[in-house]
Write a protein that holds these residues in place. Structure first.
Motif, PDB file in Angstrom:
ATOM      1  N   ALA A  39       0.869  -1.176   0.000  1.00 58.52           N
ATOM      2  CA  ALA A  39       0.000   0.000   0.000  1.00 58.52           C
ATOM      3  C   ALA A  39       0.903   1.223   0.000  1.00 58.52           C
ATOM      4  O   ALA A  39       1.888   1.271   0.732  1.00 58.52           O
ATOM      5  N   TRP A  40       0.604   2.194  -0.849  1.00 60.84           N
ATOM      6  CA  TRP A  40       1.399   3.413  -0.903  1.00 60.84           C
ATOM      7  C   TRP A  40       0.470   4.619  -0.853  1.00 60.84           C
ATOM      8  O   TRP A  40      -0.682   4.549  -1.280  1.00 60.84           O
ATOM      9  N   VAL A  82      -2.855   0.353  -4.019  1.00 56.96           N
ATOM     10  CA  VAL A  82      -2.480  -0.953  -3.495  1.00 56.96           C
ATOM     11  C   VAL A  82      -2.044  -1.806  -4.681  1.00 56.96           C
ATOM     12  O   VAL A  82      -2.732  -1.877  -5.697  1.00 56.96           O
ATOM     13  N   ILE A  83      -0.890  -2.456  -4.514  1.00 51.95           N
ATOM     14  CA  ILE A  83      -0.311  -3.295  -5.555  1.00 51.95           C
ATOM     15  C   ILE A  83      -0.182  -4.700  -4.994  1.00 51.95           C
ATOM     16  O   ILE A  83       0.212  -4.886  -3.845  1.00 51.95           O
ATOM     17  N   ARG A  84      -0.506  -5.695  -5.809  1.00 49.19           N
ATOM     18  CA  ARG A  84      -0.415  -7.093  -5.385  1.00 49.19           C
ATOM     19  C   ARG A  84       0.633  -7.805  -6.216  1.00 49.19           C
ATOM     20  O   ARG A  84       0.628  -7.716  -7.446  1.00 49.19           O
ATOM     21  N   ALA A  85       1.543  -8.490  -5.538  1.00 45.70           N
ATOM     22  CA  ALA A  85       2.521  -9.333  -6.232  1.00 45.70           C
ATOM     23  C   ALA A  85       1.784 -10.556  -6.751  1.00 45.70           C
ATOM     24  O   ALA A  85       1.053 -11.199  -6.001  1.00 45.70           O
ATOM     25  N   THR A  86       1.951 -10.874  -8.013  1.00 41.35           N
ATOM     26  CA  THR A  86       1.211 -11.989  -8.592  1.00 41.35           C
ATOM     27  C   THR A  86       1.982 -13.301  -8.555  1.00 41.35           C
ATOM     28  O   THR A  86       1.390 -14.362  -8.564  1.00 41.35           O
ATOM     29  N   LEU A 107       9.968  -2.953  -4.503  1.00 41.20           N
ATOM     30  CA  LEU A 107       9.102  -1.986  -5.182  1.00 41.20           C
ATOM     31  C   LEU A 107       8.891  -0.757  -4.297  1.00 41.20           C
ATOM     32  O   LEU A 107       8.943   0.380  -4.778  1.00 41.20           O
ATOM     33  N   GLY A 108       8.673  -0.966  -2.997  1.00 44.20           N
ATOM     34  CA  GLY A 108       8.539   0.157  -2.063  1.00 44.20           C
ATOM     35  C   GLY A 108       9.797   1.008  -2.027  1.00 44.20           C
ATOM     36  O   GLY A 108       9.727   2.244  -2.010  1.00 44.20           O
ATOM     37  N   ILE A 126       4.612   3.887   2.926  1.00 39.81           N
ATOM     38  CA  ILE A 126       4.600   2.578   2.274  1.00 39.81           C
ATOM     39  C   ILE A 126       4.359   1.508   3.336  1.00 39.81           C
ATOM     40  O   ILE A 126       4.938   1.567   4.416  1.00 39.81           O
ATOM     41  N   GLY A 127       3.524   0.552   3.023  1.00 39.77           N
ATOM     42  CA  GLY A 127       3.317  -0.591   3.908  1.00 39.77           C
ATOM     43  C   GLY A 127       3.264  -1.855   3.079  1.00 39.77           C
ATOM     44  O   GLY A 127       2.714  -1.869   1.977  1.00 39.77           O
ATOM     45  N   VAL A 128       3.864  -2.928   3.586  1.00 41.96           N
ATOM     46  CA  VAL A 128       3.850  -4.217   2.899  1.00 41.96           C
ATOM     47  C   VAL A 128       3.244  -5.239   3.857  1.00 41.96           C
ATOM     48  O   VAL A 128       3.590  -5.270   5.037  1.00 41.96           O
TER      49      VAL A 128
END
Length: 141
Positions: A39-40, A82-86, A107-108, A126-128
């Motif tokens: 999440a950024w 929000v980005i999801r690693a696939t 990525l962050g 940034i949060g992972v």
């Protein structure tokens, strides 16, 4: 005067299950999927000061980074997302395979690095997170 009429059909409540015409399978993913998300958000101070040029440049950079990471954006706003690693990937250069957490952490870092090189500087929150993700279909989506 001052009276409220009750609807003839009961209104759905949280936890009541699917709305008429929908099945439970239409509402949620079959099972939770282990995944990693990033999440950024552009910080409050920068949201008030960022130029349209910088914001556009950031989104162009973000698209390139997401493609490089073979990830997907699951939520995008002008100043947050929000980005999801696939999947885990192997970098083009020789090296170990990167798992989804490694990918999102990197990525962050790259997002923050982009912001630090801008003039004026753009700062991010940034949060992972790694865990189970279950999709939920919302009405009208």
């Amino acid at each position: 005067d001052g009276m409220v009429a009750e609807a003839d059909t009961p209104q759905p409540k949280v936890g009541d299950g699917p709305i008429a015409g929908e099945s439970s399978n239409d509402l949620m993913s079959p099972k939770p999927e282990p995944t990693c998300c990033l999440a950024w958000a552009i910080t409050q101070v920068n949201r008030e000061m960022i130029s349209a040029r910088q914001l556009r440049a950031f989104h162009i950079e973000l698209q390139a980074l997401v493609a490089l990471a073979e990830a997907e954006c699951i939520e995008v706003g002008a100043t947050y997302g929000v980005i999801r690693a696939t999947k885990a990937i192997r970098p083009k250069a020789a090296g170990p395979r990167l798992n989804t957490v490694d990918i999102m952490l990197r990525l962050g870092q790259l997002i923050c690095r982009w912001g630090a090189t801008e003039d004026p500087e753009v700062s991010f929150r940034i949060g992972v997170h790694y865990g189970d993700l279950q999709w939920l279909a919302l009405p009208g989506s």
